[in-house]
Write an enzyme that holds these catalytic residues in place. Structure first.
Site, mmCIF file in Angstrom:
data_model
loop_
_atom_site.group_PDB
_atom_site.id
_atom_site.type_symbol
_atom_site.label_atom_id
_atom_site.label_comp_id
_atom_site.label_asym_id
_atom_site.label_seq_id
_atom_site.Cartn_x
_atom_site.Cartn_y
_atom_site.Cartn_z
ATOM 1 C CG ASN A 177 4.602 9.337 -5.125
ATOM 2 O OD1 ASN A 177 3.774 10.163 -4.762
ATOM 3 N ND2 ASN A 177 4.524 8.058 -4.803
ATOM 4 C CE1 TYR A 181 2.312 3.339 -3.225
ATOM 5 C CE2 TYR A 181 4.546 3.426 -4.098
ATOM 6 C CZ TYR A 181 3.288 3.981 -3.983
ATOM 7 O OH TYR A 181 3.005 5.166 -4.627
ATOM 8 N NE ARG A 182 1.764 -6.923 -0.353
ATOM 9 C CZ ARG A 182 0.460 -6.991 -0.593
ATOM 10 N NH1 ARG A 182 -0.407 -6.384 0.183
ATOM 11 N NH2 ARG A 182 0.023 -7.695 -1.625
ATOM 12 C CD GLU A 241 4.067 11.683 -1.513
ATOM 13 O OE1 GLU A 241 5.013 11.959 -2.289
ATOM 14 O OE2 GLU A 241 2.965 11.257 -1.919
ATOM 15 C CG ASP A 291 -3.554 -6.602 2.015
ATOM 16 O OD1 ASP A 291 -3.302 -5.549 2.611
ATOM 17 O OD2 ASP A 291 -3.161 -6.873 0.875
HETATM 18 C C1 LIG Z 1 1.001 0.124 6.462
HETATM 19 C C2 LIG Z 1 0.556 0.490 5.086
HETATM 20 C C3 LIG Z 1 0.826 -0.348 4.023
HETATM 21 C C4 LIG Z 1 0.423 -0.029 2.740
HETATM 22 N N1 LIG Z 1 0.714 -0.867 1.706
HETATM 23 C C5 LIG Z 1 0.381 -0.514 0.451
HETATM 24 C C6 LIG Z 1 0.771 -1.340 -0.642
HETATM 25 O O1 LIG Z 1 1.387 -2.383 -0.478
HETATM 26 N N2 LIG Z 1 0.442 -0.924 -1.892
HETATM 27 C C7 LIG Z 1 -0.246 0.236 -2.121
HETATM 28 O O2 LIG Z 1 -0.492 0.576 -3.281
HETATM 29 N N3 LIG Z 1 -0.652 1.025 -1.100
HETATM 30 C C8 LIG Z 1 -0.337 0.678 0.179
HETATM 31 N N4 LIG Z 1 -0.708 1.463 1.226
HETATM 32 C C9 LIG Z 1 -1.504 2.671 0.966
HETATM 33 C C10 LIG Z 1 -0.664 3.802 0.419
HETATM 34 O O3 LIG Z 1 0.461 4.027 1.219
HETATM 35 C C11 LIG Z 1 -1.476 5.075 0.331
HETATM 36 O O4 LIG Z 1 -2.566 4.865 -0.528
HETATM 37 C C12 LIG Z 1 -0.674 6.265 -0.136
HETATM 38 O O5 LIG Z 1 -1.484 7.411 -0.128
HETATM 39 C C13 LIG Z 1 -0.125 6.041 -1.515
HETATM 40 O O6 LIG Z 1 0.680 7.129 -1.868
HETATM 41 P P1 LIG Z 1 0.729 7.657 -3.369
HETATM 42 O O7 LIG Z 1 -0.557 8.435 -3.568
HETATM 43 O O8 LIG Z 1 1.928 8.534 -3.358
HETATM 44 O O9 LIG Z 1 0.821 6.505 -4.264
HETATM 45 C C14 LIG Z 1 -0.302 1.166 2.524
HETATM 46 C C15 LIG Z 1 -0.580 2.010 3.593
HETATM 47 C C16 LIG Z 1 -0.161 1.688 4.860
HETATM 48 C C17 LIG Z 1 -0.469 2.627 5.996
#
Ligand SMILES: Cc1cc2nc3c(=O)[nH]c(=O)nc-3n(C[C@H](O)[C@H](O)[C@H](O)COP(=O)(O)O)c2cc1C
Length: 493
Positions: A177, A181-182, A241, A291
């Site tokens: 995956n 995530y920050r 991804e 946020d």
């Molecule tokens: C700039 C940006 C920052 C993000 N930060 C977070 C974060 O800190 N934690 C989180 O869970 N999702 C965050 N997201 C949302 C996830 O990247 C998004 O939900 C993604 O689909 C998660 O991928 P996953 O399904 O593989 O977990 C962020 C998205 C963007 C565009």
């Protein structure tokens, strides 16, 4: 054209005249965020910014430039994924899913290019000296303080890596995956991982923690733009991804083995933090953080990642984004998702014509959906389907309108919706999971949702009156006025 590296992306942005090089020294502590915020509020999303002289928190000059707002306009978002219009990728997905095999030999042969294209999707593992490992810090050399990590808003709990593609593996099935995530910098050699509970990385972590096993993670900051975008895309957990990025790039993502953990990272990345989480350790405080809701999200407990190696290009560019009051750069990343995922939503809910998540709804708060309605209750069927589809399940307010409404124009969508509803009859509440960032729900990540059926009502739906016509000028009059418009001197058409 596939962009293989971050520097190719930055050059391409420069080529279309959307890059501003900031030559003034600017501090990574708040100043950079204030400048980026003002840029992102310019019409159309503002230019991409390349800060050439970032100042670190201790007041010294950074060795690395900082790029912000690379994806922050419609044009740059399309550029990042190698298309003029993001719907082109939607159309490619529709074509891929069209499983009808053409008649005859020639027809079958015409499928070959499509099948050949499929072979470009999986990532390729390369060996040798990768650009992302030109410089390697290990052990005591690791010093995250030397990286220009931004502190974005005054009450933030510290500096945060904000555009981080976090790589992990499903411990039982081995599927990779990559999630955006920050990550909060805690000290010179550790960070806190903010994967929210609904996200795939968090699911991997829960399973690793149950097994009591150390979890390897890699955090990639800056890579080819398709891989960066893909980390933010809400793909099902069983899709890697990097395969999706290969589809978007029309070329495989090149990977190389990480140096200190059993994961692969993009060959062309700018910066990689390799590390692990120890399930025996207590969680650590992450946040608060200004946020993308426009509010601070509270500090909470998240796993600590021990950084075992920092690898980077010799001339690394550090990539960041900022979030805060919308619209920000993430609106454009979300817009790409909206366009690219439309055919996938239609696969199970074919009556969906279009959908849109306006910037002020920050993705999960408001979704307009237009449908081709053919039977009573269909708007509710669509709401239920969306509330059952992946991260769409977090949507707080769904507004369903008829097919002719342009949902990408929220003014038009609200105009129609507010006209068409009898609130008591057409609004329904339900319960479900809500976004981690929702500060108003009755409980953390659990709350209510509202569905508004703003479609034209049918007799079976209890509507016995006649439905009025929308006002439209007749074509002949429009044509006559078109012909005289320029000479009237009123303004452009
Ligand atoms: C700039 C940006 C920052 C993000 N930060 C977070 C974060 O800190 N934690 C989180 O869970 N999702 C965050 N997201 C949302 C996830 O990247 C998004 O939900 C993604 O689909 C998660 O991928 P996953 O399904 O593989 O977990 C962020 C998205 C963007 C565009």
């Amino acid at each position: 054209m596939s962009l293989d590296t971050l520097s190719e992306f930055i050059e391409a942005i420069d080529g279309i005249g959307e890059l501003v090089r900031v030559r003034e020294p600017v501090s990574v502590h708040l100043e950079m965020c204030e400048i980026a915020d003002r840029a992102m509020k310019l019409p159309g999303g503002g230019p991409a910014l390349l800060f050439e002289r970032p100042m670190l928190r201790d007041g010294t000059a950074s060795d690395y430039p900082v790029a912000i707002n690379l994806f922050g306009s419609m044009k740059r978002m399309a550029l990042s994924l190698g298309v003029q219009d993001l719907d082109e990728h939607g159309a490619r997905i529709t074509q891929l899913m069209d499983l009808k095999v053409p008649e005859g030999l020639m027809g079958k042969l015409s499928m070959l290019p499509r099948l050949l294209e499929l072979s470009k999707f999986p990532p390729r593992l390369k060996s040798g000296s990768a650009p992302c490992q030109e410089v390697v810090w290990r052990g005591d050399e690791i010093d995250l303080d030397r990286i220009p990590v931004l502190t974005t808003w005054p009450d933030d709990g510290g500096p945060f890596f904000t555009m981080t593609a976090v790589i992990s593996k499903d411990p039982s099935r081995g599927i990779r995956n990559v999630g955006m995530y920050r990550v909060q910098q805690l000290d010179r050699r550790s960070v806190a991982m903010h994967w929210q509970r609904h996200k795939t990385g968090a699911a991997h972590w829960r399973e690793m923690a149950e097994r009591g096993e150390r979890m390897p993670v890699c955090m990639v900051v800056g890579a080819d733009p398709a891989s960066m975008y893909s980390a933010s895309a809400p793909l099902p957990p069983n899709i890697d991804e990097f395969i999706f990025a290969g589809f978007l790039r029309r070329a495989p993502v090149k990977l190389v083995k990480a140096l200190t953990c059993d994961l692969e990272v993009p060959w062309d990345a700018e910066l990689v933090l390799e590390g692990y989480i120890d399930p025996r350790e207590d969680l650590v405080v992450e946040g608060p953080f200004g946020d993308h809701t426009g509010y601070y999200s509270d500090a909470d407990l998240y796993p600590k990642v021990h950084v075992t190696a920092v690898t980077m290009r010799r001339n690394m560019t550090y990539v960041a984004t900022i979030v805060g009051r919308p619209p920000m750069e993430d609106f454009y990343l979300g817009h790409a998702t909206e366009r690219i995922f439309l055919p996938l939503l239609r696969l199970t809910t074919p009556e969906i014509v279009d959908y849109h998540m306006p910037a002020e709804g920050i993705f999960h708060n408001l979704v307009f959906v237009s449908i081709r309605k053919q039977y009573p209750g269909q708007a509710y069927k669509v709401m239920n389907a969306l509330w059952g589809a992946g991260l769409m399940s977090l949507a707080k307010v769904l507004v369903v309108v008829d097919d002719w409404v342009n949902v990408r124009n929220p003014q038009e969508a609200w105009w129609v919706a507010l006209n068409n509803i009898d609130p008591e009859r057409d609004v329904r509440f339900t319960l479900g999971p809500v976004d981690v960032l929702d500060h108003s729900s009755r409980a953390f990540t659990f709350g209510s949702k509202m569905g508004i059926d703003a479609t034209r009502k049918m007799p079976e739906e209890g509507f016995a009156r006649s439905w009025p016509k929308v006002i439209e000028m007749d074509e002949a009059t429009k044509a006559r006025v078109d012909a005289m418009w320029a000479s009237l001197g009123i303004g452009p058409r």
